[in-house]
Design a protein around this motif. Sequence first.
Motif, PDB file in Angstrom:
ATOM      1  N   LEU A 111       0.858  -1.189   0.000  1.00 33.86           N
ATOM      2  CA  LEU A 111       0.000   0.000   0.000  1.00 33.86           C
ATOM      3  C   LEU A 111       0.893   1.238   0.000  1.00 33.86           C
ATOM      4  O   LEU A 111       2.094   1.156   0.279  1.00 33.86           O
ATOM      5  CB  LEU A 111      -0.919   0.015   1.234  1.00 33.86           C
ATOM      6  N   ARG A 112       0.296   2.372  -0.298  1.00 36.71           N
ATOM      7  CA  ARG A 112       1.009   3.660  -0.238  1.00 36.71           C
ATOM      8  C   ARG A 112       0.093   4.662   0.464  1.00 36.71           C
ATOM      9  O   ARG A 112      -0.375   5.621  -0.147  1.00 36.71           O
ATOM     10  CB  ARG A 112       1.352   4.162  -1.642  1.00 36.71           C
ATOM     11  N   CYS A 113      -0.154   4.427   1.734  1.00 34.31           N
ATOM     12  CA  CYS A 113      -0.998   5.362   2.489  1.00 34.31           C
ATOM     13  C   CYS A 113      -0.279   6.712   2.508  1.00 34.31           C
ATOM     14  O   CYS A 113       0.883   6.782   2.933  1.00 34.31           O
ATOM     15  CB  CYS A 113      -1.202   4.856   3.914  1.00 34.31           C
ATOM     16  N   PRO A 114      -0.914   7.773   2.047  1.00 35.17           N
ATOM     17  CA  PRO A 114      -0.195   9.054   1.929  1.00 35.17           C
ATOM     18  C   PRO A 114       0.286   9.588   3.270  1.00 35.17           C
ATOM     19  O   PRO A 114       1.248  10.347   3.324  1.00 35.17           O
ATOM     20  CB  PRO A 114      -1.242   9.985   1.297  1.00 35.17           C
ATOM     21  N   TYR A 115      -0.362   9.166   4.350  1.00 38.29           N
ATOM     22  CA  TYR A 115       0.008   9.663   5.686  1.00 38.29           C
ATOM     23  C   TYR A 115       0.992   8.726   6.397  1.00 38.29           C
ATOM     24  O   TYR A 115       1.312   8.943   7.558  1.00 38.29           O
ATOM     25  CB  TYR A 115      -1.255   9.811   6.548  1.00 38.29           C
ATOM     26  N   CYS A 116       1.486   7.709   5.698  1.00 40.10           N
ATOM     27  CA  CYS A 116       2.413   6.753   6.318  1.00 40.10           C
ATOM     28  C   CYS A 116       3.657   7.487   6.816  1.00 40.10           C
ATOM     29  O   CYS A 116       4.267   8.260   6.079  1.00 40.10           O
ATOM     30  CB  CYS A 116       2.801   5.690   5.301  1.00 40.10           C
ATOM     31  N   HIS A 117       4.027   7.231   8.057  1.00 36.90           N
ATOM     32  CA  HIS A 117       5.195   7.941   8.606  1.00 36.90           C
ATOM     33  C   HIS A 117       6.438   7.059   8.651  1.00 36.90           C
ATOM     34  O   HIS A 117       7.372   7.315   9.408  1.00 36.90           O
ATOM     35  CB  HIS A 117       4.873   8.531   9.983  1.00 36.90           C
ATOM     36  N   ASN A 118       6.459   6.014   7.824  1.00 33.81           N
ATOM     37  CA  ASN A 118       7.651   5.173   7.710  1.00 33.81           C
ATOM     38  C   ASN A 118       8.147   5.130   6.265  1.00 33.81           C
ATOM     39  O   ASN A 118       8.372   4.053   5.705  1.00 33.81           O
ATOM     40  CB  ASN A 118       7.332   3.732   8.156  1.00 33.81           C
ATOM     41  N   PRO A 119       8.322   6.301   5.596  1.00 35.66           N
ATOM     42  CA  PRO A 119       8.683   6.253   4.163  1.00 35.66           C
ATOM     43  C   PRO A 119       9.956   5.475   3.872  1.00 35.66           C
ATOM     44  O   PRO A 119      10.020   4.734   2.883  1.00 35.66           O
ATOM     45  CB  PRO A 119       8.814   7.730   3.768  1.00 35.66           C
ATOM     46  N   ASP A 120      10.966   5.606   4.716  1.00 37.53           N
ATOM     47  CA  ASP A 120      12.222   4.889   4.440  1.00 37.53           C
ATOM     48  C   ASP A 120      12.036   3.379   4.497  1.00 37.53           C
ATOM     49  O   ASP A 120      12.701   2.622   3.786  1.00 37.53           O
ATOM     50  CB  ASP A 120      13.310   5.306   5.442  1.00 37.53           C
ATOM     51  N   ILE A 121      11.139   2.936   5.370  1.00 36.49           N
ATOM     52  CA  ILE A 121      10.860   1.497   5.501  1.00 36.49           C
ATOM     53  C   ILE A 121      10.010   1.028   4.305  1.00 36.49           C
ATOM     54  O   ILE A 121      10.331   0.041   3.636  1.00 36.49           O
ATOM     55  CB  ILE A 121      10.095   1.219   6.821  1.00 36.49           C
ATOM     56  N   VAL A 122       8.947   1.754   4.017  1.00 37.65           N
ATOM     57  CA  VAL A 122       8.031   1.354   2.941  1.00 37.65           C
ATOM     58  C   VAL A 122       8.736   1.371   1.583  1.00 37.65           C
ATOM     59  O   VAL A 122       8.530   0.503   0.738  1.00 37.65           O
ATOM     60  CB  VAL A 122       6.797   2.285   2.945  1.00 37.65           C
ATOM     61  N   LEU A 123       9.600   2.368   1.379  1.00 37.62           N
ATOM     62  CA  LEU A 123      10.305   2.494   0.099  1.00 37.62           C
ATOM     63  C   LEU A 123      11.640   1.755   0.100  1.00 37.62           C
ATOM     64  O   LEU A 123      12.427   1.879  -0.833  1.00 37.62           O
ATOM     65  CB  LEU A 123      10.492   3.975  -0.248  1.00 37.62           C
ATOM     66  N   ASN A 124      11.874   0.989   1.154  1.00 38.66           N
ATOM     67  CA  ASN A 124      13.042   0.098   1.235  1.00 38.66           C
ATOM     68  C   ASN A 124      14.358   0.841   1.027  1.00 38.66           C
ATOM     69  O   ASN A 124      15.195   0.428   0.216  1.00 38.66           O
ATOM     70  CB  ASN A 124      12.891  -1.010   0.177  1.00 38.66           C
ATOM     71  N   ARG A 125      14.551   1.921   1.772  1.00 40.46           N
ATOM     72  CA  ARG A 125      15.724   2.772   1.544  1.00 40.46           C
ATOM     73  C   ARG A 125      16.807   2.607   2.613  1.00 40.46           C
ATOM     74  O   ARG A 125      17.678   3.445   2.733  1.00 40.46           O
ATOM     75  CB  ARG A 125      15.283   4.238   1.493  1.00 40.46           C
ATOM     76  N   LEU A 126      16.706   1.532   3.421  1.00 34.78           N
ATOM     77  CA  LEU A 126      17.671   1.353   4.513  1.00 34.78           C
ATOM     78  C   LEU A 126      18.401   0.026   4.352  1.00 34.78           C
ATOM     79  O   LEU A 126      17.874  -0.904   3.735  1.00 34.78           O
ATOM     80  CB  LEU A 126      16.928   1.386   5.862  1.00 34.78           C
ATOM     81  N   PRO A 127      19.601  -0.083   4.906  1.00 33.58           N
ATOM     82  CA  PRO A 127      20.337  -1.363   4.794  1.00 33.58           C
ATOM     83  C   PRO A 127      19.701  -2.458   5.652  1.00 33.58           C
ATOM     84  O   PRO A 127      19.048  -2.174   6.653  1.00 33.58           O
ATOM     85  CB  PRO A 127      21.734  -1.000   5.327  1.00 33.58           C
ATOM     86  N   GLN A 128      19.921  -3.699   5.239  1.00 31.29           N
ATOM     87  CA  GLN A 128      19.367  -4.830   5.992  1.00 31.29           C
ATOM     88  C   GLN A 128      20.153  -5.069   7.282  1.00 31.29           C
ATOM     89  O   GLN A 128      21.353  -4.802   7.354  1.00 31.29           O
ATOM     90  CB  GLN A 128      19.414  -6.089   5.133  1.00 31.29           C
ATOM     91  N   ILE A 129      19.445  -5.582   8.253  1.00 30.09           N
ATOM     92  CA  ILE A 129      20.062  -5.930   9.538  1.00 30.09           C
ATOM     93  C   ILE A 129      20.143  -7.453   9.587  1.00 30.09           C
ATOM     94  O   ILE A 129      19.166  -8.138   9.242  1.00 30.09           O
ATOM     95  CB  ILE A 129      19.200  -5.408  10.701  1.00 30.09           C
ATOM     96  N   SER A 130      21.280  -7.962  10.026  1.00 33.36           N
ATOM     97  CA  SER A 130      21.434  -9.417   9.946  1.00 33.36           C
ATOM     98  C   SER A 130      20.655 -10.124  11.052  1.00 33.36           C
ATOM     99  O   SER A 130      20.577  -9.656  12.195  1.00 33.36           O
ATOM    100  CB  SER A 130      22.910  -9.810   9.996  1.00 33.36           C
ATOM    101  N   LEU A 131      20.076 -11.238  10.682  1.00 32.51           N
ATOM    102  CA  LEU A 131      19.315 -12.036  11.657  1.00 32.51           C
ATOM    103  C   LEU A 131      20.218 -12.549  12.760  1.00 32.51           C
ATOM    104  O   LEU A 131      19.785 -12.698  13.905  1.00 32.51           O
ATOM    105  CB  LEU A 131      18.678 -13.230  10.946  1.00 32.51           C
ATOM    106  N   SER A 132      21.452 -12.828  12.422  1.00 31.05           N
ATOM    107  CA  SER A 132      22.353 -13.347  13.454  1.00 31.05           C
ATOM    108  C   SER A 132      22.566 -12.288  14.545  1.00 31.05           C
ATOM    109  O   SER A 132      22.612 -12.604  15.733  1.00 31.05           O
ATOM    110  CB  SER A 132      23.675 -13.814  12.849  1.00 31.05           C
ATOM    111  N   GLU A 133      22.627 -11.007  14.142  1.00 27.31           N
ATOM    112  CA  GLU A 133      22.769  -9.935  15.138  1.00 27.31           C
ATOM    113  C   GLU A 133      21.517  -9.867  16.037  1.00 27.31           C
ATOM    114  O   GLU A 133      21.614  -9.727  17.261  1.00 27.31           O
ATOM    115  CB  GLU A 133      22.977  -8.600  14.400  1.00 27.31           C
ATOM    116  N   ILE A 134      20.359  -9.985  15.412  1.00 25.58           N
ATOM    117  CA  ILE A 134      19.104  -9.931  16.187  1.00 25.58           C
ATOM    118  C   ILE A 134      19.011 -11.134  17.123  1.00 25.58           C
ATOM    119  O   ILE A 134      18.660 -11.018  18.306  1.00 25.58           O
ATOM    120  CB  ILE A 134      17.895  -9.872  15.218  1.00 25.58           C
TER     121      ILE A 134
END
Length: 233
Positions: A33-56
């Motif tokens: 979805l692209r809710c115009p009021y979404c306040h997680n644009p970097d997450i929705v548009l996939n603009r951040l590096p991945q975090i490793s599962l092993s670290e989590i």
Amino acid sequence: MSDGSGIIGWQKYSFIDFPGTISTVLFFGGCNLRCPYCHNPDIVLNRLPQISLSEITEYLLKRKGAIEGVVFSGGEPTLHSSLPEIISGIRNIGYKVKIDTNGLNPDMVSLCGPDYLAMDLKTSFERYAELGCTLPDAQKRIGHTLQIVKAMGENAEVRITVAPHFTDRDAIEKMAEVLQGVNKVFLQPVQLHIPVIDPEFAGNPQLPEGSIENFRNVIGRFAGSCIIRSETA
Ligand code: SF4
């Protein structure tokens, strides 16, 4: 567990995201979805590096007892085929699981079988296309997820972001009818003072004062409870 899971955000401690449970919150990139009021644009548009599962996993192994649950959020976590495997791995080390979803992938929700489920209902069924939804069977999918929410009773909730246009009186009346049998509904006023996907959305005429209280009364006739939750995600 394998790496490259699609997790691109991580809030290490939360006291509010998993009812009755101290949790860590994982954010998966991407959304259908692209809710115009979404306040997680970097997450929705996939603009951040991945975090490793092993670290989590390493973090969770060290925090056992201090943290009890893991929230799978986004973006939309159910878009990720790796989700059941990740959840299974986290359960195996003793954590409870909550999923936050927009309700468009009921089969994945069933497959994962969370201990707690939070589903967002955005507007009336016929208006999902205005939120960028291209799925021809969106109504059926959301209806199916609502059935899962109803079957989970007090271990599930529906969240509604009260926003101009998408939750006007007409939409709320239609949404209320499909909420018959849901245990808990939360109304969250939209937050437009922080960065959102479509900054122009804030220019929409605001809902009249008192709208949210009126909506609570409408929905309260159908759902088990309807509560206004202020300043939440
Ligand atoms: S508000 Fe939720 S469903 Fe809407 S675009 Fe953002 S992450 Fe996706």
